[in-house]
Every structure is written in C-alpha cells, then in structure tokens.
Design a protein around this motif. Sequence first.
Motif, mmCIF file in Angstrom:
data_model
loop_
_atom_site.group_PDB
_atom_site.id
_atom_site.type_symbol
_atom_site.label_atom_id
_atom_site.label_comp_id
_atom_site.label_asym_id
_atom_site.label_seq_id
_atom_site.Cartn_x
_atom_site.Cartn_y
_atom_site.Cartn_z
ATOM 1 N N ALA A 174 0.819 -1.217 0.000
ATOM 2 C CA ALA A 174 0.000 0.000 0.000
ATOM 3 C C ALA A 174 0.852 1.266 0.000
ATOM 4 O O ALA A 174 0.375 2.331 -0.390
ATOM 5 C CB ALA A 174 -0.943 0.005 1.207
ATOM 6 N N VAL A 175 2.110 1.158 0.425
ATOM 7 C CA VAL A 175 2.978 2.338 0.466
ATOM 8 C C VAL A 175 4.177 2.236 -0.480
ATOM 9 O O VAL A 175 4.799 3.235 -0.793
ATOM 10 C CB VAL A 175 3.478 2.629 1.907
ATOM 11 N N ALA A 176 4.515 1.036 -0.925
ATOM 12 C CA ALA A 176 5.684 0.832 -1.791
ATOM 13 C C ALA A 176 5.357 1.218 -3.230
ATOM 14 O O ALA A 176 4.194 1.270 -3.629
ATOM 15 C CB ALA A 176 6.122 -0.626 -1.729
ATOM 16 N N ASP A 177 6.415 1.459 -4.011
ATOM 17 C CA ASP A 177 6.259 1.686 -5.447
ATOM 18 C C ASP A 177 6.196 0.377 -6.217
ATOM 19 O O ASP A 177 5.561 0.294 -7.256
ATOM 20 C CB ASP A 177 7.434 2.492 -5.999
ATOM 21 N N HIS A 178 6.909 -0.642 -5.723
ATOM 22 C CA HIS A 178 7.024 -1.901 -6.442
ATOM 23 C C HIS A 178 7.391 -2.978 -5.431
ATOM 24 O O HIS A 178 8.255 -2.759 -4.589
ATOM 25 C CB HIS A 178 8.121 -1.772 -7.497
ATOM 26 N N LEU A 179 6.748 -4.135 -5.531
ATOM 27 C CA LEU A 179 7.012 -5.261 -4.635
ATOM 28 C C LEU A 179 7.462 -6.449 -5.475
ATOM 29 O O LEU A 179 6.843 -6.777 -6.482
ATOM 30 C CB LEU A 179 5.754 -5.624 -3.843
ATOM 31 N N SER A 227 2.154 -15.415 -3.042
ATOM 32 C CA SER A 227 2.397 -14.697 -4.297
ATOM 33 C C SER A 227 1.086 -14.440 -5.022
ATOM 34 O O SER A 227 0.855 -13.348 -5.542
ATOM 35 C CB SER A 227 3.306 -15.499 -5.223
ATOM 36 N N ASP A 228 0.236 -15.456 -5.073
ATOM 37 C CA ASP A 228 -1.053 -15.333 -5.758
ATOM 38 C C ASP A 228 -1.892 -14.210 -5.151
ATOM 39 O O ASP A 228 -2.435 -13.368 -5.872
ATOM 40 C CB ASP A 228 -1.794 -16.666 -5.695
ATOM 41 N N GLN A 229 -1.986 -14.181 -3.834
ATOM 42 C CA GLN A 229 -2.793 -13.141 -3.184
ATOM 43 C C GLN A 229 -2.197 -11.751 -3.381
ATOM 44 O O GLN A 229 -2.925 -10.778 -3.573
ATOM 45 C CB GLN A 229 -2.953 -13.468 -1.702
ATOM 46 N N LEU A 230 -0.871 -11.657 -3.355
ATOM 47 C CA LEU A 230 -0.243 -10.354 -3.555
ATOM 48 C C LEU A 230 -0.465 -9.846 -4.975
ATOM 49 O O LEU A 230 -0.755 -8.665 -5.180
ATOM 50 C CB LEU A 230 1.245 -10.425 -3.219
ATOM 51 N N VAL A 231 -0.347 -10.726 -5.965
ATOM 52 C CA VAL A 231 -0.589 -10.326 -7.350
ATOM 53 C C VAL A 231 -2.031 -9.837 -7.513
ATOM 54 O O VAL A 231 -2.299 -8.858 -8.201
ATOM 55 C CB VAL A 231 -0.288 -11.497 -8.309
ATOM 56 N N ARG A 232 -2.951 -10.488 -6.858
ATOM 57 C CA ARG A 232 -4.373 -10.143 -6.991
ATOM 58 C C ARG A 232 -4.762 -8.865 -6.248
ATOM 59 O O ARG A 232 -5.588 -8.103 -6.727
ATOM 60 C CB ARG A 232 -5.244 -11.286 -6.480
ATOM 61 N N TYR A 233 -4.189 -8.629 -5.071
ATOM 62 C CA TYR A 233 -4.725 -7.585 -4.202
ATOM 63 C C TYR A 233 -3.779 -6.435 -3.855
ATOM 64 O O TYR A 233 -4.201 -5.468 -3.221
ATOM 65 C CB TYR A 233 -5.230 -8.210 -2.898
ATOM 66 N N ALA A 234 -2.530 -6.516 -4.243
ATOM 67 C CA ALA A 234 -1.580 -5.463 -3.872
ATOM 68 C C ALA A 234 -1.928 -4.148 -4.568
ATOM 69 O O ALA A 234 -2.394 -4.123 -5.705
ATOM 70 C CB ALA A 234 -0.161 -5.887 -4.230
ATOM 71 N N ALA A 235 -1.655 -3.052 -3.869
ATOM 72 C CA ALA A 235 -1.942 -1.709 -4.391
ATOM 73 C C ALA A 235 -0.822 -1.178 -5.283
ATOM 74 O O ALA A 235 -0.976 -0.129 -5.882
ATOM 75 C CB ALA A 235 -2.172 -0.750 -3.223
ATOM 76 N N CYS A 236 0.292 -1.891 -5.374
ATOM 77 C CA CYS A 236 1.402 -1.473 -6.238
ATOM 78 C C CYS A 236 1.714 -2.608 -7.204
ATOM 79 O O CYS A 236 1.244 -3.734 -7.015
ATOM 80 C CB CYS A 236 2.639 -1.123 -5.400
ATOM 81 N N PRO A 237 2.506 -2.342 -8.231
ATOM 82 C CA PRO A 237 2.918 -3.428 -9.119
ATOM 83 C C PRO A 237 3.697 -4.495 -8.351
ATOM 84 O O PRO A 237 4.482 -4.177 -7.463
ATOM 85 C CB PRO A 237 3.821 -2.744 -10.143
ATOM 86 N N VAL A 238 3.458 -5.760 -8.714
ATOM 87 C CA VAL A 238 4.140 -6.886 -8.083
ATOM 88 C C VAL A 238 4.833 -7.692 -9.173
ATOM 89 O O VAL A 238 4.213 -8.046 -10.172
ATOM 90 C CB VAL A 238 3.144 -7.792 -7.330
ATOM 91 N N THR A 239 6.107 -7.955 -8.978
ATOM 92 C CA THR A 239 6.856 -8.856 -9.851
ATOM 93 C C THR A 239 7.064 -10.165 -9.115
ATOM 94 O O THR A 239 7.524 -10.161 -7.973
ATOM 95 C CB THR A 239 8.218 -8.255 -10.234
ATOM 96 N N VAL A 240 6.712 -11.257 -9.767
ATOM 97 C CA VAL A 240 6.956 -12.580 -9.204
ATOM 98 C C VAL A 240 8.160 -13.155 -9.924
ATOM 99 O O VAL A 240 8.115 -13.393 -11.129
ATOM 100 C CB VAL A 240 5.727 -13.496 -9.376
ATOM 101 N N ALA A 241 9.250 -13.313 -9.178
ATOM 102 C CA ALA A 241 10.467 -13.871 -9.768
ATOM 103 C C ALA A 241 10.230 -15.327 -10.101
ATOM 104 O O ALA A 241 9.446 -16.007 -9.436
ATOM 105 C CB ALA A 241 11.639 -13.724 -8.798
ATOM 106 N N GLY A 242 10.928 -15.823 -11.105
ATOM 107 C CA GLY A 242 10.739 -17.205 -11.566
ATOM 108 C C GLY A 242 11.044 -18.234 -10.516
ATOM 109 O O GLY A 242 11.505 -17.926 -9.423
ATOM 110 N N ARG A 243 10.819 -19.441 -10.892
ATOM 111 C CA ARG A 243 11.029 -20.550 -9.969
ATOM 112 C C ARG A 243 12.452 -20.578 -9.455
ATOM 113 O O ARG A 243 13.374 -20.253 -10.164
ATOM 114 C CB ARG A 243 10.684 -21.859 -10.665
ATOM 115 N N GLY A 244 12.603 -20.996 -8.196
ATOM 116 C CA GLY A 244 13.899 -20.931 -7.537
ATOM 117 C C GLY A 244 14.817 -22.117 -7.734
ATOM 118 O O GLY A 244 15.917 -22.118 -7.231
ATOM 119 N N GLU A 245 14.408 -23.126 -8.456
ATOM 120 C CA GLU A 245 15.261 -24.294 -8.601
ATOM 121 C C GLU A 245 16.492 -23.983 -9.404
ATOM 122 O O GLU A 245 16.576 -23.198 -10.257
ATOM 123 C CB GLU A 245 14.525 -25.448 -9.283
#
Length: 150
Positions: free
Chosen positions: A108-113, A132-150
């Motif tokens: 809600a206060v960040a520029d990008h998460l 990650s799913d909930q943040l992408v759906r409900y965050a008030a700022c742009p959200v980047t989901v980094a790729g899989r960690g393997e």
Amino acid sequence: MDADALPQDLTGALVVAVEDSPAARKALRWAAALATALDRPLHVVTVWNFVRGHAPQGEHPDAAPSAERWQAEAERRLQTLVAEEVTTPVQQVALHGNTVPTLLAVAAVADHLVVGSRGRGGFAGLMLGSTSDQLVRYAACPVTVAGRGE
C-alpha cells in the motif's frame, strides 16, 4: 498490520519480500539487479510470527516466547540471507504479523514489490504459491513474481 505502522522508508520504495526459500533467494537477487539498474535503493522485508517464525537459537523448547528475542532472531536470519545473496547495500526490515496482510500493507505504500514464485508451503508442484497469488491479486502497487527458484 496497518500501513501507518510501517517504517517510513518503505514509502515509495522498491521492496523485495523474502523468507529462506530458493524462490525468495532468486527474487532477492533479481530485485538487487533491478535496484542497481534503476539506481534505486532496495528494501528487503521479511515477515515473522510465532506460528511460522523461527525460535531464537539456543531457546529452550519450553521457554515462553519473547517478541524481542523472536524479532532479533528474524533480523539475524534476514541479515544472514542478505549477506549470502547480494553484495550491494540494502535496507533490511523484519516485520511481525501475518504474512499476506503485512505484505499488503507494505504494498500500500511501496512503489514496487518483488516476491518469489513459491515459499515454504507444502505443495511443491505449484507454479505460484498462495502468498504470491494473493499479492498479485490484491496489492496496491505493481508486483513482480520472480521465476522458480530451482
């Protein structure tokens, strides 16, 4: 957690949320590269609570939880994780609360998460974790989901 209770330096910040998982480590490295490319400071946030947090080292199993000791342990673990993954200076913040509501307050206060694609949850085959799913759906700022960690 209310956005008003967050540290002021998160306002307008580039923030990466981490816990100790391969995907979170990948997200941290990706966010550090982005911050360097944009010449912006990076804020690394972890969220802890007594259910999903880690007891302080040397804590007796029967000891009553102490918010101060658990906060210090979260900060120690965050510092270790950051030192293992990035060489550029970052601001580190360990927040107490439930993960999704706390990160939504950050958003809600960040520029990008930036977040990892999956955390420590039990369904390893999923491409996107529930946080990650909930943040992408409900965050008030742009959200980047980094790729899989393997």
